[in-house]
Design an enzyme around this catalytic site. Sequence first.
Site, PDB file in Angstrom:
ATOM      1  N   GLN A  82       0.840  -1.195   0.000  1.00 14.98           N
ATOM      2  CA  GLN A  82       0.000   0.000   0.000  1.00 14.98           C
ATOM      3  C   GLN A  82       0.871   1.239   0.000  1.00 14.98           C
ATOM      4  O   GLN A  82       2.034   1.186   0.381  1.00 14.98           O
ATOM      5  CB  GLN A  82      -0.986   0.003   1.173  1.00 14.98           C
ATOM      6  CG  GLN A  82      -0.423  -0.051   2.556  1.00 14.98           C
ATOM      7  CD  GLN A  82      -0.139   1.288   3.221  1.00 14.98           C
ATOM      8  OE1 GLN A  82       0.541   1.305   4.225  1.00 14.98           O
ATOM      9  NE2 GLN A  82      -0.614   2.400   2.707  1.00 14.98           N
ATOM     10  N   CYS A  83       0.280   2.327  -0.481  1.00 19.24           N
ATOM     11  CA  CYS A  83       0.962   3.618  -0.517  1.00 19.24           C
ATOM     12  C   CYS A  83      -0.053   4.690  -0.158  1.00 19.24           C
ATOM     13  O   CYS A  83      -0.937   4.447   0.660  1.00 19.24           O
ATOM     14  CB  CYS A  83       1.603   3.848  -1.890  1.00 19.24           C
ATOM     15  SG  CYS A  83       0.425   3.918  -3.250  1.00 19.24           S
ATOM     16  N   GLN A  84       0.037   5.851  -0.756  1.00 19.37           N
ATOM     17  CA  GLN A  84      -0.907   6.919  -0.450  1.00 19.37           C
ATOM     18  C   GLN A  84      -2.202   6.758  -1.235  1.00 19.37           C
ATOM     19  O   GLN A  84      -3.284   6.895  -0.687  1.00 19.37           O
ATOM     20  CB  GLN A  84      -0.283   8.291  -0.730  1.00 19.37           C
ATOM     21  CG  GLN A  84      -1.108   9.471  -0.264  1.00 19.37           C
ATOM     22  CD  GLN A  84      -1.209   9.557   1.255  1.00 19.37           C
ATOM     23  OE1 GLN A  84      -0.297   9.164   1.979  1.00 19.37           O
ATOM     24  NE2 GLN A  84      -2.327  10.061   1.754  1.00 19.37           N
TER      25      GLN A  84
ATOM     26  N   GLY B 198      -2.386   4.324  -4.282  1.00 20.53           N
ATOM     27  CA  GLY B 198      -2.449   3.125  -5.106  1.00 20.53           C
ATOM     28  C   GLY B 198      -1.477   3.041  -6.263  1.00 20.53           C
ATOM     29  O   GLY B 198      -1.259   1.960  -6.804  1.00 20.53           O
TER      30      GLY B 198
ATOM     31  N   TYR C 262      -3.400   4.849   1.762  1.00 19.74           N
ATOM     32  CA  TYR C 262      -3.581   5.508   3.051  1.00 19.74           C
ATOM     33  C   TYR C 262      -4.651   6.599   2.966  1.00 19.74           C
ATOM     34  O   TYR C 262      -5.341   6.860   3.946  1.00 19.74           O
ATOM     35  CB  TYR C 262      -2.260   6.077   3.567  1.00 19.74           C
ATOM     36  CG  TYR C 262      -2.409   6.634   4.958  1.00 19.74           C
ATOM     37  CD1 TYR C 262      -2.551   5.787   6.054  1.00 19.74           C
ATOM     38  CD2 TYR C 262      -2.458   8.007   5.176  1.00 19.74           C
ATOM     39  CE1 TYR C 262      -2.732   6.289   7.329  1.00 19.74           C
ATOM     40  CE2 TYR C 262      -2.627   8.520   6.451  1.00 19.74           C
ATOM     41  CZ  TYR C 262      -2.761   7.660   7.524  1.00 19.74           C
ATOM     42  OH  TYR C 262      -2.947   8.169   8.791  1.00 19.74           O
TER      43      TYR C 262
END
Length: 171
Positions: free
Chosen positions: A133-135, A137, A162
């Site tokens: 996961q990141c901010q 996608g 996130y």
Amino acid sequence: MLIKDCVKSTVITMLLLRRILVVAGSYVSNPASSCKNNLKHVCNFKTSSAVMGQTVSQDKVVSYEQLKKMLESHNIQLFDVRSPEEFQAGRIPSSTNIPLGELDQALKMDSETFKKLFNVEKPQKQDSNIVFQCQSGKRSATALETAVNQGYTKAKHYAGGYSEWSEREGN
């Protein structure tokens, strides 16, 4: 054997120093902004097929609801591929920070080195509970592509990132 241990120690030391420099702010405050116009590379890593206009197969995407269930059952290896600064500013519980620029090398490490550096067990290639996961996608789609290319064929990514997590969790 002595040379191998020395090389391993040097690699760990270099990665730790890089992480310290990033946290200390020695890098540009927002490294992605300086190279976001480059479509083939974003800050020295290849962009994913998702970023280049192709889509990630739906069986490789984890929804918010699926992520919640995995976290509640403690059946997840969640890797946050954002920068250490982003990670420190807010994170999904139980996630481990491995910045995208370090992921390829991290997945190639032996289990002992991985654990020393990231304080979690290294995922196995056959594990079906690996989630990136990141901010929002995009970087996690790149992380997924990197992992799949290394044989982690059952890995997935949380496309909401996130941003969705914090919105739905009220953070």
